[in-house]
Write an enzyme that holds these catalytic residues in place. Structure first.
Site, short mmCIF file in Angstrom:
data_model
loop_
_atom_site.label_atom_id
_atom_site.label_comp_id
_atom_site.label_asym_id
_atom_site.label_seq_id
_atom_site.Cartn_x
_atom_site.Cartn_y
_atom_site.Cartn_z
N ARG A 34 70.84 -48.13 35.69
CA ARG A 34 69.50 -47.72 35.24
C ARG A 34 69.19 -46.30 35.71
NH1 ARG A 34 65.72 -49.02 38.42
NH2 ARG A 34 66.27 -51.22 38.63
N TYR A 87 52.36 -38.22 14.38
CA TYR A 87 52.95 -39.54 14.17
C TYR A 87 51.97 -40.62 14.65
CZ TYR A 87 55.94 -43.57 15.12
OH TYR A 87 56.46 -44.83 15.20
N ASP A 159 56.75 -32.21 20.09
CA ASP A 159 57.60 -33.24 19.50
C ASP A 159 58.41 -32.56 18.39
OD1 ASP A 159 58.71 -35.28 17.96
OD2 ASP A 159 57.03 -36.64 18.29
N LYS A 184 66.07 -40.52 14.84
CA LYS A 184 65.98 -39.85 13.54
C LYS A 184 67.20 -38.95 13.32
CE LYS A 184 62.03 -41.94 13.14
NZ LYS A 184 61.68 -42.58 14.35
C1 LIG Z 1 57.54 -37.46 15.02
C2 LIG Z 1 57.93 -38.74 15.71
N1 LIG Z 1 57.89 -38.79 17.05
C3 LIG Z 1 58.20 -39.91 17.72
C4 LIG Z 1 58.56 -41.06 17.06
C5 LIG Z 1 58.84 -42.32 17.86
O1 LIG Z 1 60.22 -42.53 17.95
P1 LIG Z 1 60.88 -43.99 18.18
O2 LIG Z 1 60.65 -44.75 16.93
O3 LIG Z 1 62.31 -43.65 18.44
O4 LIG Z 1 60.20 -44.59 19.36
C6 LIG Z 1 58.61 -41.06 15.66
C7 LIG Z 1 58.99 -42.29 14.95
O5 LIG Z 1 58.90 -42.37 13.75
C8 LIG Z 1 58.28 -39.87 14.98
O6 LIG Z 1 58.29 -39.81 13.63
#
Ligand SMILES: Cc1ncc(COP(=O)(O)O)c(C=O)c1O
Length: 366
Positions: A34, A87, A159, A184
């Protein structure tokens, strides 16, 4: 060159949860998986290098990376400024998990850094921005927003999930922390959930690494391996995503069933200048609103065949979705609510002609 490096093209998958120690308090770099394991280290080193950061930390998901960064940077009574287009899961994490724990938040317009500066709330310690945003693909000038945050003694978190480090490196534009959903484009094949944070500041990296271990939202070694494998083709995939997205935009612009096309390369797109300044190319995400509103949008997403109706984005296969009812349903009734006529495309790497033909027939069907 060291012998191992010259022979091993694929990082070993280290499944051990524990590591032999020479004596009490004398380990050989790893104690318990971990806290760290060699496969995760390989991923963290690779991603930190791609992001241009001194430190890289891998997590079990994009949201767990975000959660750890929020826990590190924001104390109860302090405020997060979240871009008013983001998001839905980030909005939910801040408003439904961190807010009840005492963190204040506001949705702000990050396209106007001067306005942000003028209306800065005294308790704000973090500006949280996405660029391009999800789902409107608005582009925010990272350098300008980071400068405002720093003037007020706050930090700027970006992000970078939509852009990837291949197209944009926020730390080079003044961001303090960059976060990614590796689920993604970085993984790229719809077969792994993961997250990542990169940063330069040792004083933030240390407590963030503490939370990574103490809260324990870490990725499995095989998941690290999958992201590492995806990263090998990131550059070629991103170039094809961008080229295919351009072909789709050419179909949509001026189409009689399409009201508005959102793509950062379009000169009238909000933040086009910021995108041109800080991105290598304009990405593989395209959003558009339909003439005929929500009913028409729901019909389009029902009629595509090559574009699969599904949440998520950034993988080799093309996806289509209705943000208002799918990825951004949690933002309904909030300042981040999405236009119900909006359709979002994650343009994959299939044949350009096939993708254009598929979307054309779906538009004809409404
Ligand atoms: C811009 C963005 N940030 C963060 C996330 C969250 O990622 P995760 O689904 O891997 O937790 C997403 C998920 O769609 C996203 O589109």
């Amino acid at each position: 060159m060291n012998g191992l490096k010259s022979q091993v093209q694929v990082p070993p998958l280290s499944l051990s949860t524990t590591f032999a120690q020479d004596a009490v308090g004398e380990h050989k770099g790893y104690e318990y998986a971990r806290s760290g394991n060699p496969t995760r280290t390989a991923l963290e080193v690779c991603l930190a290098s791609l992001a241009g950061g001194a430190h890289g930390l891998a997590f079990a998901s994009g949201l767990s990376a975000e959660d750890a960064v929020l826990r590190t940077l924001v104390r109860p009574g302090e405020r997060v400024l979240l871009g008013n287009d983001a998001y839905g899961g980030t909005f939910r994490l801040i408003s439904k998990v961190h807010a009840p724990a005492g963190c204040a938040w506001s949705a702000v317009d990050l396209t106007d850094p001067l306005g942000l500066d003028a209306s800065w709330p005294g308790d704000a310690v973090v500006v949280w921005l996405e660029t391009p945003t999800n789902p409107m693909l608005t582009c925010i000038d990272i350098e300008a927003v980071a400068a405002v945050a720093h003037r007020h003694g706050a930090r700027c978190v970006v992000d970078n999930t939509f852009a990837t480090p291949y197209l944009q490196r926020p730390l080079e534009h003044g961001a303090d922390v960059v976060v990614h959903s590796t689920t993604k484009y970085l993984g790229g094949h719809s077969d792994v959930i993961g997250g990542f944070a990169a940063l330069d500041d040792d004083a933030v990296a240390e407590p963030l690494r503490f939370i990574q271990n103490a809260a324990g939202a870490v990725p499995a070694p095989f998941d690290c391996y999958l992201v590492l494998r995806g990263l090998k083709t990131l550059a070629v995939r991103m170039e094809r995503h961008c080229a295919n997205a351009r072909a789709i935009v050419d179909l949509l612009v001026g189409h009689p069933k399409v009201d508005r096309v959102l793509y950062p390369q379009l000169p009238d797109h909000p933040g086009h200048a910021a995108a041109a300044k800080q991105m290598r190319d304009f990405g593989g995400m395209v959003s558009f609103s339909c003439v005929g509103g929500e009913a028409a949008a729901l019909e389009v997403v029902r009629h595509t065949e090559l574009f699969t109706l599904a949440e998520s984005l950034g993988a080799v296969e093309s996806l289509i979705e209705h943000p208002g009812r799918m990825t951004h349903a949690s933002a309904a009734g909030s300042p981040l609510q999405v236009d119900p006529a909006l359709v979002r495309l994650s343009v994959g790497i299939e044949s350009e002609a096939d993708l254009v033909a598929d979307l054309a027939q779906a538009l004809d069907a409404i």
